[in-house]
Design a protein around this motif. Structure first.
Motif, short mmCIF file in Angstrom:
data_model
loop_
_atom_site.label_atom_id
_atom_site.label_comp_id
_atom_site.label_asym_id
_atom_site.label_seq_id
_atom_site.Cartn_x
_atom_site.Cartn_y
_atom_site.Cartn_z
N GLU A 81 0.68 -1.35 0.02
CA GLU A 81 0.08 -0.03 -0.23
C GLU A 81 0.78 1.12 -0.01
O GLU A 81 0.40 2.53 -0.23
N ALA A 82 2.38 1.46 0.34
CA ALA A 82 3.10 2.18 0.65
C ALA A 82 3.23 2.96 -1.26
O ALA A 82 3.16 3.96 -1.09
N ARG A 83 3.17 1.78 -1.92
CA ARG A 83 3.47 2.88 -3.33
C ARG A 83 2.26 2.87 -4.14
O ARG A 83 2.41 4.53 -4.69
N SER A 84 0.85 3.61 -2.94
CA SER A 84 0.02 4.11 -3.38
C SER A 84 0.34 5.58 -2.78
O SER A 84 0.12 7.06 -3.48
N LEU A 85 1.05 6.22 -1.93
CA LEU A 85 1.76 7.05 -1.43
C LEU A 85 2.96 7.77 -1.96
O LEU A 85 3.53 9.20 -2.32
N LEU A 86 3.22 7.17 -2.89
CA LEU A 86 4.66 7.64 -4.08
C LEU A 86 4.03 8.49 -4.90
O LEU A 86 5.03 9.00 -5.74
N PHE A 87 3.21 9.04 -5.51
CA PHE A 87 2.28 10.02 -6.09
C PHE A 87 2.98 11.29 -5.44
O PHE A 87 3.07 12.72 -6.25
N LEU A 88 3.50 11.03 -4.17
CA LEU A 88 3.75 12.66 -3.50
C LEU A 88 5.02 13.36 -3.78
O LEU A 88 5.36 14.36 -3.84
N GLY A 89 5.92 11.81 -4.65
CA GLY A 89 7.16 12.66 -4.94
C GLY A 89 7.11 12.96 -6.74
O GLY A 89 8.42 13.07 -6.95
N ARG A 122 -7.56 -7.83 0.36
CA ARG A 122 -7.16 -7.86 -1.14
C ARG A 122 -6.34 -8.75 -1.48
O ARG A 122 -5.71 -8.88 -0.14
N THR A 123 -5.92 -8.89 -2.47
CA THR A 123 -5.49 -10.35 -2.98
C THR A 123 -3.53 -9.20 -2.49
O THR A 123 -3.31 -8.10 -2.64
N GLU A 124 -2.27 -9.94 -2.70
CA GLU A 124 -0.90 -9.64 -2.85
C GLU A 124 -1.23 -8.42 -3.46
O GLU A 124 -0.14 -7.74 -3.43
N ASN A 125 -1.44 -8.72 -4.87
CA ASN A 125 -1.84 -7.68 -5.83
C ASN A 125 -2.25 -6.67 -5.99
O ASN A 125 -2.23 -6.05 -6.66
N GLY A 126 -3.00 -6.60 -4.44
CA GLY A 126 -3.98 -4.88 -4.79
C GLY A 126 -5.74 -5.76 -5.13
O GLY A 126 -6.50 -4.81 -5.22
N TRP A 127 -6.00 -6.72 -5.57
CA TRP A 127 -6.85 -7.26 -6.51
C TRP A 127 -7.85 -7.23 -5.39
O TRP A 127 -7.95 -7.84 -4.11
N VAL A 128 -9.46 -6.98 -5.80
CA VAL A 128 -10.74 -6.91 -5.03
C VAL A 128 -11.32 -8.09 -5.72
O VAL A 128 -11.34 -8.43 -6.36
N SER A 129 -11.10 -9.22 -4.56
CA SER A 129 -12.09 -10.35 -5.35
C SER A 129 -13.34 -10.71 -5.02
O SER A 129 -14.01 -9.87 -4.33
#
Length: 450
Positions: free
Chosen positions: A174-182, A388-395
């Motif tokens: 989920e940390a990846r979703s904050l990378l937009f800050l940079g 969510r699954t490991e790849n962020g998928w909502v089943s």
């Protein structure tokens, strides 16, 4: 008032304008020409609030005529931010000629507004329509990342020193979703630079929240920026009896028992991929309860009808409706048949879900929405986040499980979140709660002006 060119920002700015106008204050609201027509119906005091259209310059590669974020995919918002900055000469010229001279300028993304205000001896207030928990983790100077440098997952995965919660944090991918800050947001500066400058440069920070829920985060922000933090409360509009629920939705909802319908909406901007869109619809089908889903058509599809799973319409019949356009979300939530609200936990939807009686299931998509969700599920424990699954998928299975967990009478989780939600709702709908916040906010503004 000069908000970012997104409906989710302009609308709460206009709600605040209406509240301030109740006290007799005059407001000039700078707004893209297209958005003026979209928001006019929300204006309650036309004699005190003026919607002043401004010209939005064309910026390549945006299509010609683009003026608001809801018209473009998220990855193009960077260029709309450039267009925002290019309005500065027009905005500055207008404010200079405005008579009488304004006492306060409210803004959010336009980090250069305080420079204009300072030259004209006007106070500037950075008004944030995201939760304080989000501001605190993503934008405090303690993050201490160099200017114009891309962020790493390590930078954003752990909260800054002194952050007042162990629940409202990012876990794993989920940390990846904050990378937009940079990432660049407007020509020559990152989103982090834009917002941190906006917060550092103002005379006061205002946040659309309340101390009952986010007191510790507000105090943290105030200490980090060494500025007063003024709270407006939720600033939700009262139900307008002159604008009833559309007949088609009122008629359809009235077919079902109280608290039996699941309503789903993900806001005006986010567009799902077709596979995820279909998976979600299959999850609603699996619940075996009635549902109303209001989502934009998925990527590559001109309508929701062409994106429906094979045989879906025949299987669900009249029990399920999928709509690809705008709906009156607060009025649908107020209908007695709606028992569960599945949403993206944008800050507007977060407040609306807290004020409604329906149970809450959250499917956050972006960084601030994940933080809002952590606040709701971890701090307040008033709803359930879909796993969510490991790849962020909502089943479909995880969505169905979450809905049943909050709607099931015998569910332990459902009982817990229902009770907590009822308690928080009781606080916020109590007489004088929201009025008290606006009273205090107006007094704080008067103190700010000296």
């Amino acid at each position: 008032m000069f908000p970012w060119f997104a409906i989710g920002h302009m609308t709460p700015f206009l709600h605040l304008s209406n509240k301030l106008a109740e006290y007799g204050h005059k407001i000039t609201f700078l707004i893209p020409k297209k958005a003026k027509h979209q928001l006019e119906h929300l204006l309650l005091y036309p004699s005190l609030i003026t919607l002043h259209p401004i010209t939005i310059p064309h910026v390549h590669p945006l299509p010609p005529g683009i003026e608001t974020a809801s018209e473009i995919p998220l990855h193009l918002n960077n260029h709309l931010a450039t267009a925002l900055d290019l309005t500065r000469p027009e905005v500055e010229s207008f404010i200079i000629t405005l008579q009488p001279k304004p006492h306060v300028l409210f803004y959010d993304m336009a980090y250069w507004v305080p420079e204009i205000a300072s030259k004209l001896q006007i106070k500037s207030v950075c008004y944030n329509v995201v939760c304080a928990a989000s501001l605190a983790i993503a934008l405090v100077p303690a993050l201490n990342v160099g200017r114009y440098q891309p962020f790493t997952e390590e930078d954003v995965a752990k909260p800054p020193p002194g952050y007042p919660s162990s629940n409202v944090v990012f876990h794993g991918p989920e940390a990846r979703s904050l990378l937009f800050l940079g990432l660049e947001f407007g020509s020559g500066l990152t989103f982090y630079d834009r917002m941190s400058t906006a917060l550092k440069s103002c005379d006061a920070i205002a946040i659309r929240t309340c101390r009952e829920i986010e007191d510790n985060f507000c105090n943290y922000i105030s200490s980090q920026y060494n500025k007063p933090v003024l709270l407006t409360g939720p600033v939700l509009p009262e139900t307008n009896n002159n604008n009833p629920l559309e007949a088609r939705w009122a008629e359809w909802l009235s077919r079902f028992e109280p608290n039996s319908v699941v309503f789903c909406a993900f806001g005006s901007q986010f567009i799902l991929e077709k596979d995820q869109f279909q998976e979600l619809l299959l999850g609603f089908e699996m619940t075996m309860v009635p549902f109303l889903v209001a989502l934009k058509p998925p990527q590559g599809c001109g309508s929701v009808e062409e994106a429906l799973p094979e045989g879906f319409k025949e299987r669900v019949g009249e029990r399920g409706v999928v709509h690809g356009g705008w709906v009156q979300q607060p009025l649908i939530l107020a209908h007695p048949s709606v028992g569960c609200f599945v949403n993206h936990c944008g800050f507007g939807s977060m407040w609306e879900s807290l004020m409604a009686e329906s149970q809450i299931v959250m499917v956050p998509q972006l960084g601030d929405q994940i933080l809002n969700t952590r606040l709701m599920s971890g701090e307040l424990v008033v709803g359930v986040e879909v796993e969510r699954t490991e790849n962020g998928w909502v089943s479909k299975e995880s969505l169905c499980k979450a809905i049943k967990s909050v709607m099931g009478e015998d569910s332990e989780v459902g009982c817990l979140v229902r009770n907590n939600h009822a308690n928080w709702r009781q606080i916020m709908v109590s007489q004088g709660f929201m009025r008290g916040y606006i009273d205090s906010f107006v007094k704080d503004l008067e103190l700010l002006m000296g």
